[in-house]
Design a protein around this motif. Sequence first.
Motif, short mmCIF file in Angstrom:
data_model
loop_
_atom_site.label_atom_id
_atom_site.label_comp_id
_atom_site.label_asym_id
_atom_site.label_seq_id
_atom_site.Cartn_x
_atom_site.Cartn_y
_atom_site.Cartn_z
N PHE A 76 -12.15 -7.41 1.02
CA PHE A 76 -12.31 -8.56 0.14
C PHE A 76 -12.86 -8.10 -1.20
O PHE A 76 -13.93 -7.49 -1.25
N PRO A 77 -12.18 -8.40 -2.28
CA PRO A 77 -12.74 -8.06 -3.59
C PRO A 77 -14.01 -8.85 -3.86
O PRO A 77 -14.22 -9.93 -3.31
N GLU A 78 -14.83 -8.29 -4.71
CA GLU A 78 -16.11 -8.92 -5.05
C GLU A 78 -15.93 -10.36 -5.51
O GLU A 78 -16.73 -11.24 -5.18
N SER A 79 -14.87 -10.63 -6.23
CA SER A 79 -14.65 -11.99 -6.75
C SER A 79 -14.49 -13.00 -5.62
O SER A 79 -14.96 -14.14 -5.73
N ARG A 80 -13.87 -12.60 -4.52
CA ARG A 80 -13.69 -13.51 -3.39
C ARG A 80 -15.02 -13.71 -2.65
O ARG A 80 -15.33 -14.82 -2.22
N ILE A 81 -15.75 -12.65 -2.49
CA ILE A 81 -17.04 -12.75 -1.79
C ILE A 81 -17.97 -13.69 -2.55
O ILE A 81 -18.69 -14.49 -1.95
N ARG A 82 -17.94 -13.62 -3.87
CA ARG A 82 -18.84 -14.43 -4.69
C ARG A 82 -18.39 -15.88 -4.83
O ARG A 82 -19.13 -16.69 -5.38
N SER A 83 -17.21 -16.20 -4.35
CA SER A 83 -16.72 -17.58 -4.55
C SER A 83 -16.27 -18.27 -3.27
O SER A 83 -16.17 -19.50 -3.24
N GLU A 84 -16.01 -17.51 -2.19
CA GLU A 84 -15.40 -18.12 -1.01
C GLU A 84 -16.30 -18.17 0.22
O GLU A 84 -16.01 -18.93 1.15
N ILE A 85 -17.35 -17.37 0.28
CA ILE A 85 -18.16 -17.38 1.49
C ILE A 85 -18.90 -18.71 1.63
O ILE A 85 -19.15 -19.40 0.65
N PHE A 86 -19.24 -19.03 2.87
CA PHE A 86 -19.82 -20.35 3.14
C PHE A 86 -20.77 -20.28 4.32
O PHE A 86 -20.75 -19.34 5.12
N CYS A 87 -21.60 -21.30 4.44
CA CYS A 87 -22.51 -21.46 5.57
C CYS A 87 -21.75 -22.12 6.71
O CYS A 87 -21.07 -23.13 6.50
N ALA A 88 -21.88 -21.58 7.92
CA ALA A 88 -21.16 -22.11 9.07
C ALA A 88 -21.82 -23.33 9.67
O ALA A 88 -21.38 -23.83 10.70
N GLY A 89 -22.87 -23.86 9.04
CA GLY A 89 -23.53 -25.05 9.54
C GLY A 89 -22.84 -26.33 9.19
O GLY A 89 -23.11 -27.39 9.77
N MET A 90 -21.90 -26.27 8.24
CA MET A 90 -21.12 -27.45 7.87
C MET A 90 -19.80 -26.98 7.25
O MET A 90 -19.79 -26.19 6.31
N TYR A 91 -18.71 -27.44 7.81
CA TYR A 91 -17.40 -27.18 7.21
C TYR A 91 -16.42 -28.21 7.76
O TYR A 91 -16.68 -28.87 8.77
N ALA A 92 -15.31 -28.36 7.08
CA ALA A 92 -14.29 -29.33 7.50
C ALA A 92 -12.94 -28.63 7.51
O ALA A 92 -12.64 -27.81 6.64
N SER A 93 -12.12 -28.97 8.50
CA SER A 93 -10.83 -28.30 8.61
C SER A 93 -9.90 -29.12 9.48
O SER A 93 -10.12 -30.32 9.69
N LYS A 94 -8.86 -28.45 10.04
CA LYS A 94 -7.80 -29.14 10.76
C LYS A 94 -7.45 -28.41 12.05
O LYS A 94 -7.53 -27.18 12.13
N ARG A 95 -7.07 -29.17 13.03
CA ARG A 95 -6.64 -28.63 14.32
C ARG A 95 -5.40 -27.75 14.14
O ARG A 95 -4.52 -28.04 13.34
N GLY A 96 -5.36 -26.64 14.89
CA GLY A 96 -4.20 -25.76 14.87
C GLY A 96 -4.18 -24.75 13.74
O GLY A 96 -3.19 -24.00 13.60
N LEU A 97 -5.24 -24.67 12.97
CA LEU A 97 -5.23 -23.81 11.78
C LEU A 97 -5.17 -22.33 12.16
O LEU A 97 -4.49 -21.55 11.49
N LEU A 98 -5.88 -21.91 13.20
CA LEU A 98 -5.89 -20.51 13.63
C LEU A 98 -5.15 -20.42 14.96
O LEU A 98 -5.77 -20.47 16.03
N ASP A 99 -3.84 -20.25 14.91
CA ASP A 99 -3.07 -20.24 16.14
C ASP A 99 -3.19 -18.90 16.86
O ASP A 99 -3.80 -17.95 16.36
N GLN A 100 -2.58 -18.80 18.04
CA GLN A 100 -2.74 -17.63 18.89
C GLN A 100 -2.21 -16.37 18.21
O GLN A 100 -2.84 -15.30 18.29
#
Length: 334
Positions: free
Chosen positions: A165-189
């Motif tokens: 991961f380039p530094e730019s992504r680390i500084r803008s995309e990381i998040f706390c796993a205590g709250m997030y929102a998403s959708k069913r089926g996003l990470l398939d087998q």
Amino acid sequence: MVDGIYTLANDVVYNQLVALLNSIEANVGSEIPVCIIAYDERVERVRAEIASRKNVTLLEDPHLFSRWEDFSRNIWSAHPTALQTWQKQGISGVYRLGMNRRYCAFDPEAPFDRFIYLDADVLVMNSLQNVFGALDTHNFVVYDFQYKSPDHIYNLRSPKLNEVFPESRIRSEIFCAGMYASKRGLLDQDQRAWLVSQLQAGESEILYMSAPNQSVLNYLVMRSQIPVHNLALNLPKDQISGNAITSSHFVDQNHVLYDKNAQLTYLHYIGLSSKFFDRVCNGENIDFPYRDIFLHYRYLQEPENQPQFRGKPKLYNAPPSLTKRVMKKLGLAR
């Protein structure tokens, strides 16, 4: 399409869970479905609590859990030192494996099409409309300031980190796993199998062992090239609020917190041990940030049972007395 809220809990965090459920009912409504993912088998008090809550269910499906727990084992088996390090600490297998059950929300058999996940030590302060609304145009939504502290997400000493991961992504995309929102089926087998293969090829060394679930979830999302939409970076400035108890300037207005003029979406009691909540609920006069807000929601449906404190409160993080420090140094303290 079914929208809902997940949390992860057992009887150990019972008092926090009750406060969370009451805050959802008060500030979101009693109609939104809430699903509690069982952290482990210790859920007798949880079952009793939700028996009268028509919108709340308990997920205890061992078949569903097993494939995500196996996935987690495969991830950490690829790490060069994690399992051995944890074993030396007296931990068998993956550290806090039950935390990984939250990934079940992505499973095709999960109950909600779109979801918000909240840790049990969270209080909801607003309708959550801004979060669900963002899911109309994004697949993964967060609202926090974790990007300022990447050292709690990845192993910053790993030379491979910036290859992945380039530094730019680390500084803008990381998040706390205590709250997030998403959708069913996003990470398939198939995607999960590919991610494990990348970790086995050497990328596992970038994971942060002290917060395994949080580190892995960030890796899964970022390595899958799923854009992370952070409301803290995208809302108008006058609408952005903090959310962690480490911020001391929030103002209470009728049991809802405000950051200047911006209403909080949620309050996260991050880093505060469940034992302090239990001790306070048992009548011990221990003070911690936003204690009165917690007590309000914890006893919202049973105000007559709220503990009555006497005397001056003890700070939850007060340094030990000189006597205790000396006894500890002499090996006499328990």
